[in-house]
Motif scaffolding. Sequence first.
Motif, mmCIF file in Angstrom:
data_model
loop_
_atom_site.group_PDB
_atom_site.id
_atom_site.type_symbol
_atom_site.label_atom_id
_atom_site.label_comp_id
_atom_site.label_asym_id
_atom_site.label_seq_id
_atom_site.Cartn_x
_atom_site.Cartn_y
_atom_site.Cartn_z
ATOM 1 N N GLU A 232 0.939 16.114 15.630
ATOM 2 C CA GLU A 232 0.757 15.321 16.846
ATOM 3 C C GLU A 232 -0.723 14.992 17.058
ATOM 4 O O GLU A 232 -1.071 13.914 17.526
ATOM 5 N N TYR A 233 -1.598 15.925 16.771
ATOM 6 C CA TYR A 233 -3.051 15.725 16.896
ATOM 7 C C TYR A 233 -3.428 15.087 18.239
ATOM 8 O O TYR A 233 -4.133 14.078 18.292
ATOM 9 N N ASN A 234 -2.966 15.673 19.318
ATOM 10 C CA ASN A 234 -3.190 15.081 20.648
ATOM 11 C C ASN A 234 -3.654 16.116 21.666
ATOM 12 O O ASN A 234 -3.146 16.174 22.783
ATOM 13 N N SER A 235 -4.644 16.902 21.299
ATOM 14 C CA SER A 235 -5.152 17.933 22.215
ATOM 15 C C SER A 235 -5.881 17.334 23.412
ATOM 16 O O SER A 235 -6.037 17.976 24.442
ATOM 17 N N GLY A 236 -6.366 16.095 23.259
ATOM 18 C CA GLY A 236 -7.098 15.450 24.350
ATOM 19 C C GLY A 236 -8.607 15.607 24.256
ATOM 20 O O GLY A 236 -9.342 15.105 25.104
ATOM 21 N N PHE A 237 -9.080 16.299 23.215
ATOM 22 C CA PHE A 237 -10.518 16.502 23.020
ATOM 23 C C PHE A 237 -10.891 15.889 21.671
ATOM 24 O O PHE A 237 -10.338 16.256 20.639
ATOM 25 N N THR A 238 -11.808 14.941 21.689
ATOM 26 C CA THR A 238 -12.085 14.177 20.477
ATOM 27 C C THR A 238 -12.924 14.961 19.473
ATOM 28 O O THR A 238 -13.688 15.871 19.825
ATOM 29 N N LEU A 239 -12.795 14.555 18.230
ATOM 30 C CA LEU A 239 -13.582 15.143 17.145
ATOM 31 C C LEU A 239 -15.066 14.895 17.366
ATOM 32 O O LEU A 239 -15.898 15.775 17.135
ATOM 33 N N ALA A 276 -15.694 9.677 8.798
ATOM 34 C CA ALA A 276 -14.575 9.259 7.967
ATOM 35 C C ALA A 276 -13.326 8.905 8.759
ATOM 36 O O ALA A 276 -12.630 7.944 8.438
ATOM 37 N N LEU A 277 -13.041 9.687 9.793
ATOM 38 C CA LEU A 277 -11.819 9.475 10.556
ATOM 39 C C LEU A 277 -12.009 8.380 11.602
ATOM 40 O O LEU A 277 -13.119 7.899 11.834
ATOM 41 N N GLU A 278 -10.928 8.009 12.249
ATOM 42 C CA GLU A 278 -10.986 6.959 13.256
ATOM 43 C C GLU A 278 -11.916 7.342 14.406
ATOM 44 O O GLU A 278 -12.152 8.518 14.675
ATOM 45 N N LYS A 279 -12.411 6.351 15.086
ATOM 46 C CA LYS A 279 -13.440 6.547 16.112
ATOM 47 C C LYS A 279 -13.026 7.556 17.167
ATOM 48 O O LYS A 279 -13.825 8.408 17.558
ATOM 49 N N ASN A 280 -11.796 7.468 17.658
ATOM 50 C CA ASN A 280 -11.355 8.365 18.726
ATOM 51 C C ASN A 280 -10.424 9.456 18.215
ATOM 52 O O ASN A 280 -9.561 9.946 18.947
ATOM 53 N N ALA A 281 -10.608 9.863 16.962
ATOM 54 C CA ALA A 281 -9.767 10.908 16.387
ATOM 55 C C ALA A 281 -9.844 12.189 17.201
ATOM 56 O O ALA A 281 -10.905 12.573 17.695
ATOM 57 N N ASP A 282 -8.705 12.849 17.337
ATOM 58 C CA ASP A 282 -8.654 14.139 18.019
ATOM 59 C C ASP A 282 -9.378 15.181 17.159
ATOM 60 O O ASP A 282 -9.404 15.081 15.933
ATOM 61 N N HIS A 283 -9.959 16.187 17.806
ATOM 62 C CA HIS A 283 -10.725 17.164 17.021
ATOM 63 C C HIS A 283 -9.845 17.962 16.069
ATOM 64 O O HIS A 283 -10.319 18.438 15.023
ATOM 65 N N THR A 284 -8.554 18.083 16.373
ATOM 66 C CA THR A 284 -7.666 18.808 15.465
ATOM 67 C C THR A 284 -7.409 18.029 14.175
ATOM 68 O O THR A 284 -6.914 18.597 13.197
ATOM 69 N N GLU A 285 -7.776 16.757 14.150
ATOM 70 C CA GLU A 285 -7.604 15.949 12.946
ATOM 71 C C GLU A 285 -8.620 16.320 11.866
ATOM 72 O O GLU A 285 -8.597 15.741 10.765
ATOM 73 N N THR A 309 -12.538 4.178 2.772
ATOM 74 C CA THR A 309 -11.295 3.444 2.992
ATOM 75 C C THR A 309 -10.431 3.385 1.744
ATOM 76 O O THR A 309 -9.262 3.022 1.816
ATOM 77 N N GLY A 310 -10.978 3.784 0.618
ATOM 78 C CA GLY A 310 -10.193 3.810 -0.609
ATOM 79 C C GLY A 310 -9.498 5.128 -0.829
ATOM 80 O O GLY A 310 -8.987 5.388 -1.912
ATOM 81 N N CYS A 311 -9.488 5.976 0.182
ATOM 82 C CA CYS A 311 -8.853 7.284 0.087
ATOM 83 C C CYS A 311 -7.413 7.166 -0.386
ATOM 84 O O CYS A 311 -6.643 6.380 0.131
ATOM 85 N N SER A 312 -7.057 7.961 -1.373
ATOM 86 C CA SER A 312 -5.716 7.890 -1.943
ATOM 87 C C SER A 312 -4.710 8.729 -1.193
ATOM 88 O O SER A 312 -3.531 8.699 -1.500
ATOM 89 N N ASP A 313 -5.180 9.524 -0.238
ATOM 90 C CA ASP A 313 -4.256 10.355 0.541
ATOM 91 C C ASP A 313 -3.828 9.585 1.775
ATOM 92 O O ASP A 313 -4.621 9.398 2.692
ATOM 93 N N PRO A 314 -2.600 9.132 1.875
ATOM 94 C CA PRO A 314 -2.171 8.307 3.014
ATOM 95 C C PRO A 314 -2.106 9.071 4.325
ATOM 96 O O PRO A 314 -1.971 8.488 5.375
ATOM 97 N N SER A 315 -2.207 10.391 4.262
ATOM 98 C CA SER A 315 -2.132 11.165 5.507
ATOM 99 C C SER A 315 -3.424 11.106 6.292
ATOM 100 O O SER A 315 -3.493 11.538 7.433
ATOM 101 N N ILE A 316 -4.489 10.576 5.677
ATOM 102 C CA ILE A 316 -5.779 10.524 6.345
ATOM 103 C C ILE A 316 -6.020 9.131 6.895
ATOM 104 O O ILE A 316 -6.056 8.166 6.142
ATOM 105 N N ARG A 317 -6.167 9.035 8.207
ATOM 106 C CA ARG A 317 -6.461 7.760 8.833
ATOM 107 C C ARG A 317 -7.975 7.648 8.919
ATOM 108 O O ARG A 317 -8.634 8.506 9.458
ATOM 109 N N VAL A 318 -8.541 6.578 8.386
ATOM 110 C CA VAL A 318 -9.989 6.423 8.363
ATOM 111 C C VAL A 318 -10.407 5.108 8.969
ATOM 112 O O VAL A 318 -9.612 4.185 9.102
ATOM 113 N N ARG A 319 -11.652 5.025 9.318
ATOM 114 C CA ARG A 319 -12.201 3.776 9.823
ATOM 115 C C ARG A 319 -12.344 2.778 8.687
ATOM 116 O O ARG A 319 -12.502 3.148 7.527
#
Length: 323
Positions: A232-239, A276-285, A309-319
């Motif tokens: 879920e990665y939705n603790s409410g506190f950003t990375l 690497a991760l999205e701008k508002n990524a949760d800290h648990t990400e 952005t060429g990351c081969s792991d689809p589980s990682i959302r990146v900018r």
Amino acid sequence: MSESIGFIGLGKMGLPMAKNLLKKGYYVFGLDVDQTAMSEFQSFGGNIGKIEDWVHDVQFILLMLPSSTIVNKVLQEILDAYSSEKNIQQESLMIIDMSSSYPTETRKNCERLDSHHICFIDAPVSGGVKKAIDGSLTVMAGGTSEHFERCKRLLGALGSNLFHIGPVGSGHLMKAINNYLSATHLLASCEAVQLLEAFDVQPEQAIHVINQSTGKSGSTEYKFPNFILNEEYNSGFTLDLLRKDVEMAKQIFIDAQAATSMPQLVFEKFNEASKALEKNADHTEINRFVSSYLLKRGISNEESKKNVTGCSDPSIRVRSSSM
């Protein structure tokens, strides 16, 4: 309740905290740069207005702001407004900085406010959005015993665990070290669980065993079950906010000339993840980022931001590389 409060900073933590003050019967003036937050606060029964409109009508001003730089700016605005009227009859004003601020800046601010006969304590909190909502935060206060006692009832409307840590600045110091430890536990736990998974140990089973053993932490007991294992990665506190707190702790260790490299190592990982991760990524990400380097899947530490952005792991959302 006769006391009136000014509350500056109606973010994810500040808004529910201000609402709890209203529930407890305080008369609260709220202020934030986000008009949506202001509207929600007003619809809940709060009062809004510029600092100069209410600064002479309140006994306390609470600050819940994202950085020392912004705290310093707001304090100057308060001083400008507070000095704009003379010969007023007002009980001594107390400012409570509940933000995550640098302890050295906090001590300077105390001296600055004292010259204007304004009382000051630092009282940052821990517990996240959930505890901000239910009023069960942990409050770490720095200041004189007299000032702490004066605002103890007010702080009790926001938290169930109140601690007077020591002189001014010690509350912010305690918060920085606490968040550094939280980040370190989280990073180490993510690496450990992913390594176990590589050896066919199910993450749920790994966390269950760890939580019955000496390796447990707030990350394994709370963050993994609630935000990571369920993805879920939705603790409410950003990375990015946790990255900022770790950077603060790192600087505190440097300023103290402490013989340790751990704060720098932890900061580097969170700094890389924040880029690497999205701008508002949760800290648990941070768990997603760990999967990108731990077992050489996806991106590596050495790859540039351009190649993220060429990351081969689809589980990682990146900018995207253009951000």
